[in-house]
Scaffold this active site. Sequence first.
Site, PDB file in Angstrom:
ATOM      1  N   TYR A  59      -6.988 -29.721  -8.435  1.00  0.00           N
ATOM      2  CA  TYR A  59      -8.576 -29.111  -7.813  1.00  0.00           C
ATOM      3  C   TYR A  59      -9.687 -30.028  -8.844  1.00  0.00           C
ATOM      4  O   TYR A  59     -10.615 -30.337  -9.392  1.00  0.00           O
ATOM      5  CB  TYR A  59      -8.571 -28.527  -9.750  1.00  0.00           C
ATOM      6  N   LYS A 114       5.906 -27.141  -8.191  1.00  0.00           N
ATOM      7  CA  LYS A 114       6.722 -27.073  -6.880  1.00  0.00           C
ATOM      8  C   LYS A 114       7.456 -28.627  -6.140  1.00  0.00           C
ATOM      9  O   LYS A 114       7.317 -28.957  -5.374  1.00  0.00           O
ATOM     10  CB  LYS A 114       5.798 -27.011  -5.327  1.00  0.00           C
ATOM     11  N   ASP A 150      -3.352 -21.127 -10.668  1.00  0.00           N
ATOM     12  CA  ASP A 150      -4.394 -20.053 -10.295  1.00  0.00           C
ATOM     13  C   ASP A 150      -3.561 -19.186  -9.530  1.00  0.00           C
ATOM     14  O   ASP A 150      -4.091 -17.524  -9.785  1.00  0.00           O
ATOM     15  CB  ASP A 150      -4.827 -21.582  -9.178  1.00  0.00           C
ATOM     16  N   ASP A 182       7.205 -20.738  -4.975  1.00  0.00           N
ATOM     17  CA  ASP A 182       7.049 -19.794  -4.440  1.00  0.00           C
ATOM     18  C   ASP A 182       8.712 -18.476  -5.383  1.00  0.00           C
ATOM     19  O   ASP A 182       7.989 -17.186  -4.672  1.00  0.00           O
ATOM     20  CB  ASP A 182       7.008 -20.248  -2.934  1.00  0.00           C
TER      21      ASP A 182
END
Length: 423
Positions: free
Chosen positions: A149, A216, A289, A265
């Site tokens: 972002y 991640k 987000d 995930d």
Amino acid sequence: MPEGITMGENGLKVPDEPILPFIEGDGIGPDIWRAAQAVFDAAVEIVYGGGRRIAWHELYAGETAFKKTGEWLPQETIKGFEEYLVGIKGPLTTPVGGGIRSLNVTIRQTLDLFACLRPVRWYRGIPSPIRTPHLVDMVIFRENTEDVYAGFEVEEGSDEAARLRGFLGQEYGWHLRPDSGIGIKPISVEGSKRLVRSAIQYAVTFGRRSVTIVHKGNIMKFTEGAFRNWGYEVAREEFPQQTVTWDECGGEPGDRILIQDVIADAMLQQVLTRPANYDVIATTNLNGDYLSDALAAQVGGIGLAPGGNINYVTGHAVFEATHGTAPKYAGLDKVNPGSVILSGANMLRYLGWRGAADLIEAALEAVIADRIVTYDLARLMRYSTEVKTSEFGEALVEKMPIIERYAAMSGTRRAPSHIRAYM
Ligand code: NAP
């Protein structure tokens, strides 16, 4: 005497009559703000008996500001938030075209509001797509300034993309497809540490059980994986007495805060299957987000989801409704003011006015449990009474003295469910 809030060595210094800037917002903004302001004032009056009150200070942004001043985000508005530190805003129209940046992003970047705070809990009676929504009570700390972002992107086919591709090929031996757009994902030590530090400090202050670092890092080792490592480092070096890791305690943290990490995930599965295992969550921008909207949906959609953007170092904070301006409902006194009301409750908690914050949340829970709701929830709840925005706010204010009388007897504003049914 109204006074500004200041930042001291040990955190915010909040006078008894703080000046709090607010932006009503565009579209449905004025409707939800009117209802919400009355709720905030009533809660403060009831809990502190006239010893505290809020001196509201209106600022303008968005379409309203553009019509008044010709500017979407007047300098005076930014200055107001800079000077008075803590404020709240309704939704703003994002100007389309003309190179104008999102107003929300501009406010966040100018004040360096690095933590996006999204508390998520279920209120009894709200329809939910999962079987155990009552087990959802989490607070997400989403990093707000870095990651994909940050705005470092070049367009496919542009000269910049060709130059960057050439450089990456020559200097690093990284060969990208020629028809690629390219984005850069920066994750820094300071950006990560200040976010995780804020999450752990929040857990300490509000007696939460765990902080889960979501990342991640199995794929992106030097960005997401580093975020995880720096997070553990903050816990180890700065909160050695208050925190403990899973390896150190075998899942039995005692009265310490458990620091754990989960791959992003897997986390999206875990919050569905084992919501009770998670409490405070610290995560990078993109993961945050996805996770905030997924969790908001678990407890009944974003109509009620509160939000705040905070710099815990300077004290600057802007709390906000998380939905948009819903222009088709503007001026109809129809929509749900829950998001801005709960955002205000979190603002009061940030100021240290926990009693008023708890009272607002307890009143909202009691009113929804009575099945008194605005149209959006009425269409999902059988046997409910549909009320207007203003009536929903009035119903909350009516509940407050009853909840307060119960709190005086029991010492808590959160009554057990068999008593809440009579409130
Ligand atoms: P939106 O304003 O959030 O509205 C989408 C739909 O969500 C509405 O039609 C309504 O659903 C429901 N909704 C939103 N707020 C509600 C409330 N308080 N109570 C009940 N239902 C509510 O999203 P949008 O139409 O995509 O965006 C409109 C404008 O808002 C755009 O200019 C956008 O840029 C801006 N925006 C601002 C912010 C912000 O300032 N934080 C955030 C998002 C969007 P139903 O039609 O099903 O009743």
